[in-house]
Design a protein around this motif. Structure first.
Motif, mmCIF file in Angstrom:
data_model
loop_
_atom_site.group_PDB
_atom_site.id
_atom_site.type_symbol
_atom_site.label_atom_id
_atom_site.label_comp_id
_atom_site.label_asym_id
_atom_site.label_seq_id
_atom_site.Cartn_x
_atom_site.Cartn_y
_atom_site.Cartn_z
ATOM 1 N N GLY A 67 36.967 47.852 51.478
ATOM 2 C CA GLY A 67 36.598 48.721 50.361
ATOM 3 C C GLY A 67 35.144 48.555 49.972
ATOM 4 N N ALA A 68 34.674 47.305 49.968
ATOM 5 C CA ALA A 68 33.282 47.051 49.582
ATOM 6 C C ALA A 68 32.308 47.502 50.656
ATOM 7 N N ILE A 69 32.649 47.289 51.930
ATOM 8 C CA ILE A 69 31.718 47.576 53.022
ATOM 9 C C ILE A 69 31.753 49.041 53.438
ATOM 10 N N GLN A 70 32.962 49.582 53.630
ATOM 11 C CA GLN A 70 33.103 50.915 54.207
ATOM 12 C C GLN A 70 33.140 52.035 53.168
ATOM 13 N N PHE A 71 33.688 51.750 51.986
ATOM 14 C CA PHE A 71 33.949 52.833 51.040
ATOM 15 C C PHE A 71 33.188 52.677 49.727
ATOM 16 N N GLY A 72 32.306 51.700 49.637
ATOM 17 C CA GLY A 72 31.490 51.546 48.438
ATOM 18 C C GLY A 72 32.273 51.222 47.200
ATOM 19 N N GLU A 73 33.377 50.480 47.337
ATOM 20 C CA GLU A 73 34.200 50.102 46.198
ATOM 21 C C GLU A 73 34.214 48.576 46.095
ATOM 22 N N PRO A 74 33.430 47.996 45.191
ATOM 23 C CA PRO A 74 33.437 46.538 45.023
ATOM 24 C C PRO A 74 34.831 46.040 44.661
ATOM 25 N N GLY A 75 35.079 44.759 44.934
ATOM 26 C CA GLY A 75 36.407 44.217 44.696
ATOM 27 C C GLY A 75 36.381 42.826 44.109
ATOM 28 N N VAL A 76 37.493 42.495 43.454
ATOM 29 C CA VAL A 76 37.685 41.178 42.842
ATOM 30 C C VAL A 76 38.870 40.504 43.510
ATOM 31 N N VAL A 77 38.708 39.232 43.837
ATOM 32 C CA VAL A 77 39.787 38.446 44.424
ATOM 33 C C VAL A 77 40.104 37.300 43.468
ATOM 34 N N LEU A 106 29.118 42.507 45.902
ATOM 35 C CA LEU A 106 30.122 43.479 46.355
ATOM 36 C C LEU A 106 31.521 42.917 46.199
ATOM 37 N N ILE A 107 31.621 41.604 46.213
ATOM 38 C CA ILE A 107 32.897 40.929 46.049
ATOM 39 C C ILE A 107 32.712 39.811 45.019
ATOM 40 N N SER A 108 33.717 39.649 44.157
ATOM 41 C CA SER A 108 33.739 38.532 43.212
ATOM 42 C C SER A 108 35.031 37.753 43.443
ATOM 43 N N VAL A 109 34.899 36.452 43.660
ATOM 44 C CA VAL A 109 36.061 35.601 43.914
ATOM 45 C C VAL A 109 36.192 34.606 42.761
ATOM 46 N N ASP A 110 37.385 34.553 42.178
ATOM 47 C CA ASP A 110 37.673 33.599 41.108
ATOM 48 C C ASP A 110 38.881 32.784 41.544
ATOM 49 N N ALA A 111 38.635 31.527 41.927
ATOM 50 C CA ALA A 111 39.718 30.649 42.365
ATOM 51 C C ALA A 111 40.249 29.888 41.163
ATOM 52 N N ILE A 112 41.524 30.104 40.823
ATOM 53 C CA ILE A 112 42.145 29.481 39.653
ATOM 54 C C ILE A 112 43.192 28.485 40.134
ATOM 55 N N ALA A 113 42.969 27.229 39.864
ATOM 56 C CA ALA A 113 43.922 26.189 40.247
ATOM 57 C C ALA A 113 44.893 25.967 39.100
ATOM 58 N N LEU A 114 46.181 26.219 39.364
ATOM 59 C CA LEU A 114 47.202 26.086 38.326
ATOM 60 C C LEU A 114 48.039 24.838 38.580
ATOM 61 N N ASP A 115 48.292 24.091 37.517
ATOM 62 C CA ASP A 115 49.122 22.896 37.601
ATOM 63 C C ASP A 115 50.094 22.937 36.432
ATOM 64 N N ARG A 116 51.376 22.858 36.724
ATOM 65 C CA ARG A 116 52.397 22.981 35.669
ATOM 66 C C ARG A 116 52.209 21.929 34.571
ATOM 67 N N SER A 117 51.721 20.748 34.972
ATOM 68 C CA SER A 117 51.560 19.674 33.979
ATOM 69 C C SER A 117 50.522 20.031 32.932
ATOM 70 N N GLU A 118 49.610 20.943 33.292
ATOM 71 C CA GLU A 118 48.564 21.297 32.343
ATOM 72 C C GLU A 118 49.075 22.152 31.194
ATOM 73 N N HIS A 119 50.286 22.698 31.354
ATOM 74 C CA HIS A 119 50.758 23.669 30.361
ATOM 75 C C HIS A 119 51.967 23.179 29.581
ATOM 76 N N ALA A 143 34.098 46.577 39.733
ATOM 77 C CA ALA A 143 35.106 46.551 40.796
ATOM 78 C C ALA A 143 36.079 47.723 40.681
ATOM 79 N N LYS A 144 36.489 48.218 41.822
ATOM 80 C CA LYS A 144 37.507 49.263 41.921
ATOM 81 C C LYS A 144 38.794 48.742 42.552
ATOM 82 N N THR A 181 42.717 49.648 41.773
ATOM 83 C CA THR A 181 43.769 49.612 42.791
ATOM 84 C C THR A 181 44.008 48.154 43.144
ATOM 85 N N ALA A 182 45.224 47.680 42.888
ATOM 86 C CA ALA A 182 45.514 46.252 43.028
ATOM 87 C C ALA A 182 46.472 45.996 44.175
#
Length: 580
Positions: A67-77, A106-119, A143-144, A181-182
């Motif tokens: 989407g980011a390269i071919q269709f001009g639609e930035p994306g979030v991961v 063109l791309i934004s990556v957000d890595a979220i580490a979840l741990d049950r003990s934290e909650h 982002a699209k 679009t997700a």
């Protein structure tokens, strides 16, 4: 009655208006857009589910990167199980530079580490904080497209299933409200598409991936489980993950509406062209060469490949039992230099054992190679070896789709097949009905000698010979000669040569006898001519003597007549004087 007419009118107007359907977002994944008839639903959520190792994350990543390269639609991961570095290393195997795309926003990556003990110390947990992080990432690059991988990691914080269901619906509704679009990945559950069995019901599109192992052969498959507001392919489709990314082959959608051609393609053997009304195969037709082992099936295939390359055409050769170098070496013994065509990029030999992949994967890899090389002719040698990867029904189904695909592209296809000596008129795979031209090569044993014979079983759309020809392979190539018929039946090999020698000797003796008779007649003619000439000479001499006698008689008669007249004059002269 009035209400009925009004109802009919309303229905007529509704038919005229016909909504255009939902808007779609192309994925850029080969084959997937065709199956989904345009891509994934725009502004809606798509669930990609499956077991471990089936390619969920890679499909989602390729969707957002394309989407980011071919269709001009930035994306979030949003990654819950992998870090940004791990994702970058994973997609690098597909040829993508994720770090560069991030740097170019063109791309934004957000890595979220979840741990049950934290909650544990938190009360009723909700996804409000996640919405804020996703919203910030979307706004930062406009982002699209959004990817959430994987959803199950998020639900470790929920003990109450009712709260889980409510938060899940809220997440999907929030993504729709943002107009993105997700693609959300989910792990397969026990008897359900996902572990919790909830996501598939609230998703607008569900794609199920499967990594199936049958007889120790692994094949990845894809199926569109549902697609709200759109028609789609409903079958299972094999897909491949390689250096070019994901490739899906919608093979079962192929039909019989392909074009046909009247152009003829030479076979590479002049005598063989003569069996086909002197022209060769039809362009885009399917050709089968079947026979027992050692009868020259591969040699005929190589002759066709060589002839096609000589015309400047490209040939793709799928070798299922021999390496390419061995084929090149072996074919040099019959005068073919296939290495020359390889160097000129006109011939590509792809050698793979049938047991390396399943049938669907073989078909998909063939599809990829054909799309990349764009050949004019394809050779599969031999298709009968594919039975090691499946039963006859499955192999025939695969070949039906392969032939339809190649015919649709007007690619001439030649396949070889090994048959048993008991079932020469049948193919091992039962594919004769799919074939346009069928050649059969066989061993012929006479007087302790084995020779080869070739016959044309059928050739659709053209006149062809029904005679068996002796099939000769030599250092100068392949030739076909008519078989000889002797007192004991059909003769080939040495028996044919001996019979031809006897016939040649008999013909020579007859020619000598005829020559002797001609000379005898010539001598008689000359004698008769001499006799006739002598008779003519004698007749001429006799005629001359006779005419001379006649002339002499005439002269004597004339002299006598003149003498008589003179004597009469002399007698009458004295009498006149006396009277005076």
């Amino acid at each position: 009655m009035r209400r009925s007419r009004v109802g009919q009118t309303s229905r007529g107007r509704a038919r005229k208006r016909r909504p255009s359907g939902i808007s779609k977002v192309p994925t850029g994944i080969s084959g997937l857009d065709e199956i989904t008839e345009g891509g994934l639903p725009r502004g809606r959520t798509t669930l990609v589910c499956g077991g471990p190792g089936c390619g969920k994350t890679l499909l989602a990543m390729e969707f957002v990167i394309n989407g980011a390269i071919q269709f001009g639609e930035p994306g979030v991961v949003i990654a819950f199980e992998e870090t940004t570095d791990e994702l970058a290393a994973n997609v690098a195997s597909l040829g993508f530079d994720l770090e560069d795309l991030i740097a170019r926003e063109l791309i934004s990556v957000d890595a979220i580490a979840l741990d049950r003990s934290e909650h544990h110390h938190v009360g009723d947990f909700d996804l409000g904080g996640l919405f804020v992080r996703i919203g910030h990432a979307i706004d930062s690059i406009g982002a699209k497209r959004v990817v959430l991988d994987t959803l199950e990691a998020l639900f470790v914080s929920f003990d109450n299933e009712l709260v889980l269901r409510a938060e899940l619906r809220r997440l999907f509704r929030w993504l729709k409200d943002r107009g993105v679009t997700a693609v959300i990945t989910g792990e397969q559950g026990n008897g359900t598409f996902t572990r919790y069995g909830l996501e598939e019901y609230v998703s607008d599109c569900v794609i199920a991936l499967d990594n199936r192992v049958v007889d120790q052969i692994s094949t990845r498959r894809l199926r569109i489980v549902k697609y709200r507001g759109s028609t789609h392919g409903t079958n299972e489709y094999p897909f491949l993950i390689d250096k070019q990314g994901l490739s899906v082959l919608p093979v079962t959608s192929l039909g019989l509406d392909y074009p046909v051609s009247t152009e003829r393609v030479p076979t590479g053997v002049t005598a063989l062209d003569g069996l086909l009304s002197g022209g060769g195969y039809f362009r885009g037709s399917s050709v089968l060469v079947s026979g027992t082992a050692g009868t020259g099936k591969s040699s005929l295939a190589a002759m066709f490949a060589d002839a096609s390359c000589r015309r400047g055409e490209r040939v793709l050769y799928f070798a299922l039992e021999e390496p390419g170098a061995q084929i090149v070496r072996n074919m040099s013994s019959i005068g073919l230099d296939l290495a020359k065509w390889q160097a000129k990029k006109r011939l590509v030999i792809r050698a793979e054992r049938p047991t390396v992949y399943g049938l669907e994967m073989h078909l998909l890899r063939m599809h990829q190679a054909i799309e990349a090389f764009a050949p004019h002719a394809v050779i599969v040698d031999p298709v009968s070896s594919l039975v090691t990867s499946g039963d006859r029904r499955e192999v025939k189904s695969m070949l039906v789709r392969l032939f339809d695909y190649l015919k649709g592209k007007q690619i001439t296809t030649l396949v070889t097949s090994l048959t048993s000596s008991e079932g020469l008129e049948e193919t091992t795979l039962g594919i004769s009905s799919l074939i346009d031209s069928w050649f059969q090569v066989r061993d012929i044993e006479i007087a302790g000698e084995r020779t080869r014979g070739l016959s044309l079983v059928k050739s659709r759309g053209m006149g062809h010979s029904n005679q068996i020809r002796e099939f000769l392979i030599s250092s100068s190539g392949i030739d076909l000669v008519p078989v000889a018929v002797g007192p004991s039946g059909v003769l080939t090999g040495s028996a044919r040569i001996n019979l031809e020698s006897e016939r040649l000797a008999s013909t020579l003796a007859m020619e000598l006898e005829l020559d002797r008779r001609e000379r005898h007649l010539e001598r008689k003619r000359k004698v008769l001519a001499a006799q006739v000439e002598a008779l003519h000479a004698a007749h001429a001499a006799e005629e001359e003597d006779t005419r001379a006698g006649i002339r002499e008689a005439h002269e004597r008669a004339q002299r006598l007549s003149e003498g008589s007249a003179l004597a009469s004059q002399l007698r009458s002269a004295p009498r006149k004087k006396a009277e005076t």
